[in-house]
Scaffold this motif. Structure first.
Motif, short mmCIF file in Angstrom:
data_model
loop_
_atom_site.label_atom_id
_atom_site.label_comp_id
_atom_site.label_asym_id
_atom_site.label_seq_id
_atom_site.Cartn_x
_atom_site.Cartn_y
_atom_site.Cartn_z
N ASP A 140 2.19 1.85 3.61
CA ASP A 140 2.92 1.47 4.80
C ASP A 140 2.94 -0.05 4.98
O ASP A 140 3.97 -0.64 5.31
CB ASP A 140 2.30 2.14 6.04
CG ASP A 140 3.11 1.89 7.30
OD1 ASP A 140 4.22 2.43 7.40
OD2 ASP A 140 2.63 1.13 8.16
N LEU A 141 1.79 -0.69 4.75
CA LEU A 141 1.72 -2.15 4.87
C LEU A 141 2.57 -2.83 3.81
O LEU A 141 3.20 -3.88 4.07
CB LEU A 141 0.27 -2.62 4.77
CG LEU A 141 -0.65 -2.21 5.92
CD1 LEU A 141 -2.10 -2.59 5.60
CD2 LEU A 141 -0.21 -2.85 7.23
N GLU A 142 2.64 -2.25 2.63
CA GLU A 142 3.48 -2.82 1.57
C GLU A 142 4.96 -2.65 1.92
O GLU A 142 5.76 -3.59 1.75
CB GLU A 142 3.19 -2.12 0.23
CG GLU A 142 1.84 -2.48 -0.36
CD GLU A 142 1.56 -1.74 -1.66
OE1 GLU A 142 0.54 -2.04 -2.31
OE2 GLU A 142 2.38 -0.87 -2.03
N ASP A 148 1.51 -7.88 0.04
CA ASP A 148 2.26 -7.78 -1.21
C ASP A 148 1.98 -6.45 -1.89
O ASP A 148 0.93 -5.84 -1.69
CB ASP A 148 1.87 -8.92 -2.16
CG ASP A 148 2.33 -10.28 -1.64
OD1 ASP A 148 3.33 -10.31 -0.89
OD2 ASP A 148 1.68 -11.29 -1.96
N SER A 149 2.93 -6.02 -2.72
CA SER A 149 2.72 -4.82 -3.54
C SER A 149 2.03 -5.25 -4.82
O SER A 149 2.67 -5.78 -5.73
CB SER A 149 4.06 -4.15 -3.85
OG SER A 149 3.87 -2.99 -4.62
N THR A 150 0.72 -5.06 -4.88
CA THR A 150 -0.09 -5.55 -6.00
C THR A 150 -0.70 -4.38 -6.75
O THR A 150 -1.56 -3.67 -6.21
CB THR A 150 -1.21 -6.47 -5.49
OG1 THR A 150 -0.64 -7.54 -4.73
CG2 THR A 150 -2.01 -7.04 -6.66
N PRO A 151 -0.29 -4.15 -8.00
CA PRO A 151 -0.88 -3.05 -8.78
C PRO A 151 -2.38 -3.28 -8.99
O PRO A 151 -2.83 -4.39 -9.19
CB PRO A 151 -0.13 -3.13 -10.12
CG PRO A 151 1.13 -3.89 -9.82
CD PRO A 151 0.78 -4.86 -8.74
N GLY A 152 -3.14 -2.18 -8.93
CA GLY A 152 -4.57 -2.26 -9.20
C GLY A 152 -5.40 -2.87 -8.10
O GLY A 152 -6.58 -3.14 -8.28
N LEU A 158 -7.25 -5.13 -0.29
CA LEU A 158 -6.24 -4.76 0.71
C LEU A 158 -6.69 -5.16 2.11
O LEU A 158 -5.93 -5.75 2.88
CB LEU A 158 -6.00 -3.25 0.67
CG LEU A 158 -5.15 -2.70 1.82
CD1 LEU A 158 -3.70 -3.13 1.67
CD2 LEU A 158 -5.25 -1.17 1.88
N ALA A 159 -7.94 -4.84 2.44
CA ALA A 159 -8.47 -5.15 3.78
C ALA A 159 -8.46 -6.66 4.02
O ALA A 159 -8.13 -7.11 5.13
CB ALA A 159 -9.88 -4.60 3.93
N ALA A 160 -8.82 -7.45 3.01
CA ALA A 160 -8.86 -8.89 3.18
C ALA A 160 -7.47 -9.45 3.42
O ALA A 160 -7.25 -10.28 4.32
CB ALA A 160 -9.49 -9.54 1.95
N GLU A 161 -6.49 -9.00 2.62
CA GLU A 161 -5.13 -9.53 2.76
C GLU A 161 -4.49 -9.08 4.07
O GLU A 161 -3.88 -9.87 4.80
CB GLU A 161 -4.27 -9.09 1.58
CG GLU A 161 -2.86 -9.67 1.62
CD GLU A 161 -2.02 -9.28 0.42
OE1 GLU A 161 -0.79 -9.52 0.45
OE2 GLU A 161 -2.58 -8.71 -0.55
N ALA A 162 -4.63 -7.80 4.39
CA ALA A 162 -4.05 -7.29 5.64
C ALA A 162 -4.75 -7.89 6.85
O ALA A 162 -4.12 -8.14 7.89
CB ALA A 162 -4.15 -5.77 5.67
#
Length: 221
Positions: A140-142, A148-152, A158-162
């Motif tokens: 949902d965030l992506e 960003d949509s980051t593979p792997g 995810l928590a840090a970026e969001a």
């Protein structure tokens, strides 16, 4: 393993070892370059091997020379081998799992992850439900371009970026990432309460919007 077997042979044969000479040889052995590159499992193996060697030197045989003591030593060797194998398998399995990131091979929508999470929760499969719910959050965030949509990507990443884009949710995102890691890699059982944390966060994030300053900071290299 060959060293363990050699010690097992020593358990049933007379021992005649000069302590000082053995120590000098051990020091010379440890100075070899390959010991600087040995793995944690190798270090455990070598430590157990050294321990058994000390027990079986000339002065120790008198104290542990009974049949019962020798049986105990054999049991210790077997337990050590089992422990080393278990550690090696967990290390290899954990490393492989972490490299996969949050998502599996199949790309799903946030709604599909939510539906899967609810089905798993209804069946009491809480650990799997937790994983699917965090995947719903990530997708949902992506989709809303909050991250960003980051593979792997890992749950922590995810928590840090969001969290940078949505500062008000930073601590909740970090807690959700810990729950995901605990049930996925830490062998912590999933529970209805842990799933409830993920579900509640997902619902609140669906209407969250990053502030202008936070959004700019989140995309700054």
């Amino acid at each position: 393993m060959a060293q363990f077997l050699s010690h097992l042979t020593l358990l049933t044969s007379p021992v005649d070892i000069d302590r000082d000479q053995a120590r000098r040889e051990a020091v010379q052995e440890l100075l070899k370059p390959e010991y600087a590159r040995e793995s944690p499992v190798d270090r455990v193996t070598r430590a157990v091997d050294q321990f058994l060697g000390d027990l079986l030197d000339q002065e120790s045989v008198g104290a542990v020379g009974s049949v019962a003591a020798r049986i105990v030593l054999v049991v210790l060797v077997i337990a050590a081998v089992v422990a080393v194998v278990v550690i090696a398998r967990r290390t290899a399995g954990g490393g492989a799992a972490r490299q996969e990131g949050i998502f599996g091979d199949r790309r799903r929508t946030a709604a599909e992850h939510r539906d899967a999470a609810e089905r798993l929760a209804a069946e009491g499969r809480w650990a799997e439900a937790v994983r699917e719910r965090l995947r719903a959050v990530a997708r949902d965030l992506e989709d809303r371009v909050i991250v960003d949509s980051t593979p792997g990507r890992t749950a922590g990443e995810l928590a840090a970026e969001a969290g940078r884009a949505l500062p008000a949710f930073a601590s909740d995102l970090a807690a959700a990432a810990r729950v995901f890691d605990d049930v996925t890699y830490g062998e912590v059982p999933g529970t209805a309460e842990s799933y409830g944390v993920l579900r509640d966060l997902d619902e609140r994030l669906r209407t969250a919007r990053p502030t202008l300053g936070a959004a700019a900071e989140a995309v700054t290299p």
